[in-house]
Design an enzyme around this catalytic site. Structure first.
Site, short mmCIF file in Angstrom:
data_model
loop_
_atom_site.label_atom_id
_atom_site.label_comp_id
_atom_site.label_asym_id
_atom_site.label_seq_id
_atom_site.Cartn_x
_atom_site.Cartn_y
_atom_site.Cartn_z
N HIS A 98 0.84 -1.21 0.00
CA HIS A 98 0.00 0.00 0.00
C HIS A 98 0.86 1.25 0.00
O HIS A 98 0.60 2.20 -0.76
CB HIS A 98 -0.91 0.00 1.22
CG HIS A 98 -1.70 1.26 1.39
ND1 HIS A 98 -2.92 1.46 0.79
CD2 HIS A 98 -1.43 2.41 2.08
CE1 HIS A 98 -3.38 2.67 1.10
NE2 HIS A 98 -2.48 3.26 1.88
N GLU A 99 1.90 1.27 0.83
CA GLU A 99 2.77 2.45 0.89
C GLU A 99 3.54 2.62 -0.42
O GLU A 99 3.77 3.76 -0.86
CB GLU A 99 3.74 2.34 2.07
CG GLU A 99 3.05 2.29 3.44
CD GLU A 99 2.06 3.41 3.66
OE1 GLU A 99 2.25 4.51 3.11
OE2 GLU A 99 1.06 3.18 4.38
N HIS A 102 1.60 4.56 -2.88
CA HIS A 102 1.74 6.02 -2.79
C HIS A 102 3.00 6.50 -3.53
O HIS A 102 3.00 7.56 -4.14
CB HIS A 102 1.82 6.45 -1.33
CG HIS A 102 0.51 6.35 -0.60
ND1 HIS A 102 -0.65 6.92 -1.08
CD2 HIS A 102 0.18 5.76 0.58
CE1 HIS A 102 -1.64 6.69 -0.22
NE2 HIS A 102 -1.17 5.97 0.79
#
Length: 228
Positions: A98-99, A102
């Site tokens: 998920h990070e 980004h």
């Protein structure tokens, strides 16, 4: 203390926020005990996805704390909590991916992420002063002061609303890339969705509560104007 038609809704949203935070911790702890079949750690999963998307220069750093994971756009660095960095569970690879989502958004100039970054300095200022203006305007029945507080608070609310598509998009990218890279299998998708879905709910609850609070302040402002 005042009571408006929005008060009960705000309390309900606050309850949802508490439940969402409980759900995040519960799902993370649950799936931290479930090893990912690929056997790789969160750091390895993040490195694989970064490299395959041309982000060889983006470092991955372990940081202390629980669920302290984030992507730092200024340092262009993915920072993972130690449990995620060293862990080889479904929870670890989900949060790490998920990070990285980004980081890919940052590389591609994803519009909502760019907007959120540009809003941050304004929101950082407005969120600090808005509560004082709002409280002063309400208790001293100063409509102009309350209106200024509403305007500044609106920036913080908009920031939280803009955050929603940023987080949802990062999770969608993570799910897709984890499968494509062989980090998780088809039958592990449910666990990934549970981990990332609970985290997304916290942002929804926070945004909902902020919107309701803004509507409450507007209601009070209209009431004050009617009394003038």
């Amino acid at each position: 203390m005042w009571f408006t038609p929005f008060t009960i809704l705000i309390l309900a949203a606050f309850g949802l926020s508490l439940w969402a935070q409980f759900k995040v911790k519960g799902n993370f702890n649950r799936y931290s005990e479930v090893p990912v079949r690929s056997g790789i750690t969160g750091a390895e999963a993040a490195r694989r996805i970064l490299d395959d998307n041309g982000l060889y220069h983006v470092p991955i750093e372990p940081v202390p704390g629980t669920l302290s994971d984030h992507f730092d756009p200024i340092a262009n660095t993915v920072r993972l909590s130690e449990d995620v960095y060293y862990g080889s569970s479904i929870a670890s690879v989900s949060v790490a991916s998920h990070e990285v989502g980004h980081a890919i958004q940052h590389k591609e100039g994803y519009s909502m992420l760019v907007l959120r970054h540009r809003m941050f300095p304004v929101v950082n200022f407005s969120s600090g002063i808005a509560p004082f203006l709002l409280m002063g305007g309400i208790f001293f029945k100063m409509s102009n002061l309350l209106l200024l507080g509403i305007i500044l608070f609106s920036a913080a609310v908009l920031f939280q609303v803009v955050t929603l598509p940023v987080e949802f998009n990062a999770s969608a990218r993570a799910k897709r890339l984890m499968l494509a890279e062989g980090i998780v299998t088809e039958d592990e998708k449910g666990g990934v969705s549970n981990v990332l879905g609970a985290a997304a709910l916290t942002y929804v609850a926070a945004a909902l509560m902020s919107v309701l609070q803004l509507l409450e302040y507007v209601w009070l402002f209209v009431g004050n104007r009617d009394e003038d």
